[in-house]
Design an enzyme around this catalytic site. Sequence first.
Site, PDB file in Angstrom:
ATOM      1  CD  GLU A  60      -3.195  -0.512   0.080  1.00  0.00           C
ATOM      2  OE1 GLU A  60      -3.286   0.543  -0.368  1.00  0.00           O
ATOM      3  OE2 GLU A  60      -3.783  -1.528  -0.480  1.00  0.00           O
ATOM      4  N   GLY A  95      -3.189  -8.135  -3.984  1.00  0.00           N
ATOM      5  CA  GLY A  95      -4.315  -7.465  -4.560  1.00  0.00           C
ATOM      6  C   GLY A  95      -3.770  -6.222  -5.128  1.00  0.00           C
ATOM      7  CG  LEU A 109      -3.624  -9.142  -8.692  1.00  0.00           C
ATOM      8  CD1 LEU A 109      -4.775 -10.182  -8.447  1.00  0.00           C
ATOM      9  CD2 LEU A 109      -2.430  -9.836  -9.674  1.00  0.00           C
ATOM     10  CG  ASP A 110      -5.930  -2.921  -7.279  1.00  0.00           C
ATOM     11  OD1 ASP A 110      -6.578  -3.808  -8.017  1.00  0.00           O
ATOM     12  OD2 ASP A 110      -6.038  -2.351  -6.374  1.00  0.00           O
ATOM     13  CE  LYS A 128     -13.972  -1.153  -7.735  1.00  0.00           C
ATOM     14  NZ  LYS A 128     -14.665  -0.615  -6.749  1.00  0.00           N
ATOM     15  CE  LYS A 139      -7.514   0.336  -0.297  1.00  0.00           C
ATOM     16  NZ  LYS A 139      -6.266  -0.405  -0.281  1.00  0.00           N
ATOM     17  CG  LEU A 174      -4.203 -19.223  -0.911  1.00  0.00           C
ATOM     18  CD1 LEU A 174      -5.551 -19.575  -0.446  1.00  0.00           C
ATOM     19  CD2 LEU A 174      -3.939 -17.881  -1.014  1.00  0.00           C
ATOM     20  CD  GLU A 209     -12.904  -7.350   0.666  1.00  0.00           C
ATOM     21  OE1 GLU A 209     -14.130  -7.529   0.268  1.00  0.00           O
ATOM     22  OE2 GLU A 209     -12.376  -6.272   0.566  1.00  0.00           O
ATOM     23  CG  HIS A 215      -8.392  -4.028   1.506  1.00  0.00           C
ATOM     24  ND1 HIS A 215      -8.831  -2.759   1.646  1.00  0.00           N
ATOM     25  CD2 HIS A 215      -9.344  -4.945   1.358  1.00  0.00           C
ATOM     26  CE1 HIS A 215      -9.908  -2.644   0.951  1.00  0.00           C
ATOM     27  NE2 HIS A 215     -10.487  -4.050   0.822  1.00  0.00           N
TER      28      HIS A 215
END
Length: 368
Positions: free
Chosen positions: A45, A78, A81-82, A115, A124, A143, A157, A246
Amino acid sequence: MASKRKLRRFIVIDEVVDKLYGSKVREYFEENNVQHKILALPTTEETKSMDLVLNILHEVQSFSLDRRTEPIIAIGGGVCLDIVGLAASLYRRRTPYIRVPTTLLSYVDASVGAKNGVNFLQCKNKLGGYTPPVASFLDRSFLQSIPRRHISNGLGEILKMALMKHKGLFDLLKNHGKYLLDTKFQSCNSFAHHGDAALQTTRIAIETMLEELAPNLWEDDLDRLVDFGHLISPELEMRVLPSLMHGEAVNIDMAFMTYVAHARGLLATEDKEQILQCMRGLELPVWHSGCSWALIQTALRERLKHSGGQLRMPLPTGLGMADIFNDTSEETLERAYELWVKDCKTGLEEELQAQGDSSAPSLSCVPL
């Protein structure tokens, strides 16, 4: 006659994932005679910025990538990937890319949907767009190598989708949560009484996410159940970075909103207690010292600003049932906040005192 062009691939991989799996990735491409460039980057982040996107694009340009036949491959969590999704959307106006999630959160969340984005001005995902990948390759064996806290982070999530849409998924989490944490979502034949809880949980989570996202892929309709846990958490997560992951920030948001739903009379006391108990069982934080009343007010003002002047607040109305509300009063929110702090902060302090843990830093993200 022109010779056939050699198969080529450009891969962006998170630097931690590269240390664990990079040699296998390189071996795969070498054995299949694929010309390749592997770019290992710190994707967190704190580094999720346009600078990193531009870094990727410089390397893509040097590789002379053919945007029609050579998709960029993103391997990581994530954030990775973003970032890669945004870079691919910008290069030659749109270059295909493939997502390979390596964390539970990215497996059930970032791998689904269109997205992408980066952080900007301490906000963010302030910059981004909607460019779906040409494929997402899902492999739960990744994992095995992530820490237990990261498994719990992803469960936040999954719990979101369970509370909004699927009581069966909630029951899976309630009954098998510790097992999923212990086994890191690997299918284990030696625990027959659990069935294949890992496969069931991830499949239902992804299917319910797709049900919500597919009809509204470009977010033309701002009433979105998948926004549960995302009204306050973006402000909280960036304010206390890197204290919370997150999914942890999302869960703190969901815990507070569970109290809001109860204060409004939408949720029975028994259901509220079941939700909080499930969160604790998944080793997720239900309160954080940084989530002050002032921060909540700031976050909700931002929500109003970017949601057409309405809160569009998803709230649980039962286990696996929810609706969108625009009429929650300030008085109700404040009453819910006071009860939430009283129950969750006090409960956490009492547990820490009982453990004799006087060194816990500001009660930040220790689960109840």
